[in-house]
Design a protein around this motif. Structure first.
Motif, PDB file in Angstrom:
ATOM      1  N   CYS A   1      11.559  -3.606  -5.480  1.00  0.00           N
ATOM      2  CA  CYS A   1      11.265  -5.219  -6.022  1.00  0.00           C
ATOM      3  C   CYS A   1      11.133  -6.239  -4.950  1.00  0.00           C
ATOM      4  O   CYS A   1      10.545  -7.258  -4.912  1.00  0.00           O
ATOM      5  N   GLY A   2      12.179  -5.975  -4.151  1.00  0.00           N
ATOM      6  CA  GLY A   2      12.183  -6.658  -2.694  1.00  0.00           C
ATOM      7  C   GLY A   2      10.774  -6.758  -2.013  1.00  0.00           C
ATOM      8  O   GLY A   2      10.221  -7.797  -1.722  1.00  0.00           O
ATOM      9  N   CYS A   3      10.162  -5.702  -1.852  1.00  0.00           N
ATOM     10  CA  CYS A   3       8.855  -5.348  -1.241  1.00  0.00           C
ATOM     11  C   CYS A   3       7.980  -5.893  -2.121  1.00  0.00           C
ATOM     12  O   CYS A   3       7.036  -6.910  -1.755  1.00  0.00           O
ATOM     13  N   TRP A   4       7.868  -5.716  -3.367  1.00  0.00           N
ATOM     14  CA  TRP A   4       7.138  -6.241  -4.381  1.00  0.00           C
ATOM     15  C   TRP A   4       6.958  -7.913  -4.337  1.00  0.00           C
ATOM     16  O   TRP A   4       5.785  -8.529  -4.380  1.00  0.00           O
TER      17      TRP A   4
ATOM     18  N   ILE B   1       2.768   1.165   1.820  1.00  0.00           N
ATOM     19  CA  ILE B   1       4.060   1.222   2.637  1.00  0.00           C
ATOM     20  C   ILE B   1       4.634   2.702   2.195  1.00  0.00           C
ATOM     21  O   ILE B   1       4.464   3.417   1.160  1.00  0.00           O
ATOM     22  N   ALA B   2       5.590   2.978   3.291  1.00  0.00           N
ATOM     23  CA  ALA B   2       6.358   4.380   3.161  1.00  0.00           C
ATOM     24  C   ALA B   2       6.974   4.431   1.856  1.00  0.00           C
ATOM     25  O   ALA B   2       7.222   5.522   1.268  1.00  0.00           O
ATOM     26  N   VAL B   3       7.923   3.552   1.545  1.00  0.00           N
ATOM     27  CA  VAL B   3       8.925   3.502   0.501  1.00  0.00           C
ATOM     28  C   VAL B   3       8.263   3.680  -0.922  1.00  0.00           C
ATOM     29  O   VAL B   3       8.805   4.256  -1.573  1.00  0.00           O
TER      30      VAL B   3
ATOM     31  N   PRO C   1       1.950   3.346  -7.174  1.00  0.00           N
ATOM     32  CA  PRO C   1       1.865   2.095  -7.478  1.00  0.00           C
ATOM     33  C   PRO C   1       3.263   1.425  -7.819  1.00  0.00           C
ATOM     34  O   PRO C   1       4.019   2.158  -7.980  1.00  0.00           O
ATOM     35  N   PHE C   2       3.384   0.313  -7.915  1.00  0.00           N
ATOM     36  CA  PHE C   2       4.668  -0.294  -8.200  1.00  0.00           C
ATOM     37  C   PHE C   2       4.886   0.035  -9.791  1.00  0.00           C
ATOM     38  O   PHE C   2       4.127  -0.647 -10.545  1.00  0.00           O
ATOM     39  N   LEU C   3       5.948   0.639 -10.104  1.00  0.00           N
ATOM     40  CA  LEU C   3       6.291   1.070 -11.241  1.00  0.00           C
ATOM     41  C   LEU C   3       7.542   0.371 -11.918  1.00  0.00           C
ATOM     42  O   LEU C   3       8.024   0.825 -13.007  1.00  0.00           O
ATOM     43  N   LEU C   4       7.827  -0.663 -11.277  1.00  0.00           N
ATOM     44  CA  LEU C   4       9.157  -1.318 -11.784  1.00  0.00           C
ATOM     45  C   LEU C   4       8.740  -2.790 -12.363  1.00  0.00           C
ATOM     46  O   LEU C   4       9.762  -3.489 -12.213  1.00  0.00           O
TER      47      LEU C   4
END
Length: 102
Positions: A23-26, A57-59, A64-67
């Protein structure tokens, strides 16, 4: 030997670490897109653009962003609100490191 409550606490801490990181990256990607949107895009495109950047990004492991369900709750949290209200000083602007208590 760990107790069941210890295992639950450890598993919750591990899950929170993943949520917090993703979530920080998002949040960072969304902020960058909002502050400097690519030409010919609309506000509706911001999530798609941020999702594409997140997958790079590696993480994310190319996923895709799933959160999104977690992200929908976090902006209501005080930590995230305070972070969004902080304004970074402009480049070249003098920064006063001394605080006046008077």
């Amino acid at each position: 030997m760990p107790t069941p409550s210890d295992l639950s606490l450890n598993s919750l801490q591990g899950r929170w670490d993943v949520i917090k990181t993703h979530c920080g990256c998002w949040s960072g990607f969304l902020e960058k897109v909002r502050n400097a949107p690519p030409s010919d895009c609309t506000i509706d495109d911001y999530d798609c653009i941020a999702c594409e950047r997140f997958k790079q990004i590696a993480v994310s492991k190319r996923k895709p962003f799933l959160l999104q369900h977690c992200w929908n709750l976090l902006p209501e949290n005080e930590k995230w609100r305070l972070r969004d209200q902080e304004a970074l000083p402009k480049k070249g602007a003098p920064v006063n490191l001394e605080e006046d208590d008077a």
